[in-house]
Scaffold this motif. Structure first.
Motif, PDB file in Angstrom:
ATOM      1  N   VAL A   1      31.032  50.716  46.152  1.00 19.05           N
ATOM      2  CA  VAL A   1      30.299  51.609  47.049  1.00 19.05           C
ATOM      3  C   VAL A   1      28.890  51.758  46.488  1.00 19.05           C
ATOM      4  N   SER A   2      27.881  51.522  47.301  1.00 13.43           N
ATOM      5  CA  SER A   2      26.495  51.594  46.832  1.00 13.43           C
ATOM      6  C   SER A   2      25.920  52.998  47.040  1.00 13.43           C
ATOM      7  N   LEU A   3      25.355  53.527  45.975  1.00 16.50           N
ATOM      8  CA  LEU A   3      24.653  54.805  46.051  1.00 16.50           C
ATOM      9  C   LEU A   3      23.150  54.539  46.176  1.00 16.50           C
ATOM     10  N   PRO A   4      22.366  55.538  46.564  1.00 15.45           N
ATOM     11  CA  PRO A   4      20.906  55.352  46.602  1.00 15.45           C
ATOM     12  C   PRO A   4      20.374  54.970  45.226  1.00 15.45           C
ATOM     13  N   ALA A   5      19.305  54.202  45.185  1.00 14.07           N
ATOM     14  CA  ALA A   5      18.724  53.747  43.925  1.00 14.07           C
ATOM     15  C   ALA A   5      18.376  54.929  43.027  1.00 14.07           C
ATOM     16  N   GLY A   6      18.782  54.824  41.763  1.00 12.53           N
ATOM     17  CA  GLY A   6      18.474  55.853  40.793  1.00 12.53           C
ATOM     18  C   GLY A   6      19.427  57.020  40.778  1.00 12.53           C
ATOM     19  N   GLU A   7      20.473  56.955  41.600  1.00 10.39           N
ATOM     20  CA  GLU A   7      21.389  58.097  41.702  1.00 10.39           C
ATOM     21  C   GLU A   7      22.767  57.776  41.146  1.00 10.39           C
ATOM     22  N   ASP A   8      23.470  58.854  40.754  1.00 10.60           N
ATOM     23  CA  ASP A   8      24.879  58.754  40.417  1.00 10.60           C
ATOM     24  C   ASP A   8      25.653  59.631  41.401  1.00 10.60           C
ATOM     25  N   VAL A   9      26.943  59.784  41.208  1.00 15.25           N
ATOM     26  CA  VAL A   9      27.748  60.565  42.161  1.00 15.25           C
ATOM     27  C   VAL A   9      27.256  62.002  42.235  1.00 15.25           C
ATOM     28  N   ASN A  10      27.111  62.648  41.088  1.00 15.57           N
ATOM     29  CA  ASN A  10      26.719  64.052  41.066  1.00 15.57           C
ATOM     30  C   ASN A  10      25.341  64.267  41.683  1.00 15.57           C
TER      31      ASN A  10
ATOM     32  N   ARG B   1      43.563  50.710  47.372  1.00 18.84           N
ATOM     33  CA  ARG B   1      42.136  50.440  47.302  1.00 18.84           C
ATOM     34  C   ARG B   1      41.482  51.300  46.232  1.00 18.84           C
ATOM     35  N   VAL B   2      40.677  50.658  45.393  1.00 28.06           N
ATOM     36  CA  VAL B   2      39.935  51.343  44.336  1.00 28.06           C
ATOM     37  C   VAL B   2      38.454  51.236  44.681  1.00 28.06           C
ATOM     38  N   LEU B   3      37.828  52.360  44.961  1.00 31.33           N
ATOM     39  CA  LEU B   3      36.422  52.364  45.338  1.00 31.33           C
ATOM     40  C   LEU B   3      35.562  52.614  44.106  1.00 31.33           C
ATOM     41  N   LEU B   4      34.748  51.650  43.752  1.00 29.91           N
ATOM     42  CA  LEU B   4      33.903  51.730  42.562  1.00 29.91           C
ATOM     43  C   LEU B   4      32.568  52.372  42.924  1.00 29.91           C
ATOM     44  N   VAL B   5      32.362  53.575  42.449  1.00 27.93           N
ATOM     45  CA  VAL B   5      31.135  54.315  42.774  1.00 27.93           C
ATOM     46  C   VAL B   5      30.370  54.546  41.474  1.00 27.93           C
ATOM     47  N   MET B   6      29.727  53.497  41.016  1.00 25.41           N
ATOM     48  CA  MET B   6      29.012  53.538  39.744  1.00 25.41           C
ATOM     49  C   MET B   6      27.560  53.980  39.932  1.00 25.41           C
ATOM     50  N   ASP B   7      26.929  54.369  38.828  1.00 23.47           N
ATOM     51  CA  ASP B   7      25.516  54.717  38.880  1.00 23.47           C
ATOM     52  C   ASP B   7      24.726  53.542  39.433  1.00 23.47           C
TER      53      ASP B   7
END
Length: 221
Positions: free
Chosen positions: A190-199, A155-161
């Motif tokens: 994988v969805s991040l909060p709006a306007g955020e990246d991983v860091n 599984r490859v989890l895509l955690v983009m901006d």
């Protein structure tokens, strides 16, 4: 594109030089602000006081981010401007350098799951949070042959901006994820909060929250 032994040795020497130049430099404060100071040595993060042979003066004052191989050594660089008033592009690379995926060492250690993020510092932040991660060098940096690197990984989890807050309605991070999913069938976004990246997600909400976001997708059928 392969890198000659001579060039690898040259770049490895440059990376080691920049690591030494990081001490008492603006890069130390910058990395601390991004929560990456404790993992900086693992990724040979450095600072350019004086460009190494083969590098240009435009990299002076930048954070150096070497592209390291699984067997050791360096095959390329990205340089990040760390001054807010700097008018240069935030990220720069040596002229003519081939575009590669960052932190391919994680592909060797990943067992059944790996994160694929957007940008080198996000891969470093994810690693610091306990997740093996590789990075695509920017929203336009994915190359179709990168897909072969994920062969054998379940599984490859895509955690983009998550650029959903852009005024023009575009979301380059989502578009990048969609392009990757066409070539990597085992990829899941994988969805991040709006306007955020991983860091920024880890800094704002904490590593535990980030782990919950990853865990929710990993547990999904």
């Amino acid at each position: 594109m392969t890198t000659s032994k001579k060039l690898r040795e040259m770049w490895t020497s440059a990376a080691e030089k920049y690591v030494l130049e990081r001490e008492d430099s603006p890069a130390e404060e910058y990395l601390a602000q991004r929560g990456l100071d404790d993992i900086a040595d693992q990724f040979w993060l450095g600072y350019v006081r004086e460009p190494a042979p083969g590098h240009e003066d435009r990299f002076v004052g930048c954070l150096s981010i070497p592209y390291l191989t699984p067997l050791g050594g360096c095959v390329g660089f990205k340089f990040r401007s760390i001054k807010s008033q700097d008018k240069r592009s935030r990220y720069q690379a040596p002229t003519g350098q081939a575009q590669r995926m960052f932190n391919v060492r994680a592909l060797v250690t990943a067992i059944d799951t790996i994160l694929c993020v957007e940008g080198e510092l996000d891969a470093i932040a994810a690693t610091a949070a306990g997740f093996p991660a590789v990075a695509i060098p920017g929203s336009n940096g994915f190359k179709k042959h990168f897909a072969r690197c994920f062969d054998g990984i379940e599984r490859v989890l895509l955690v983009m901006d998550n650029d959903a807050d852009r005024d023009d309605g575009s979301n380059p991070g989502a578009e990048l994820a969609a392009r990757i999913m066409k070539d990597v069938p085992q990829a899941v976004r994988v969805s991040l909060p709006a306007g955020e990246d991983v860091n920024s997600t880890i800094l704002k909400y904490g590593a535990e929250h980030f782990a919950e976001l990853i865990g929710a997708v990993e547990e999904a059928p």
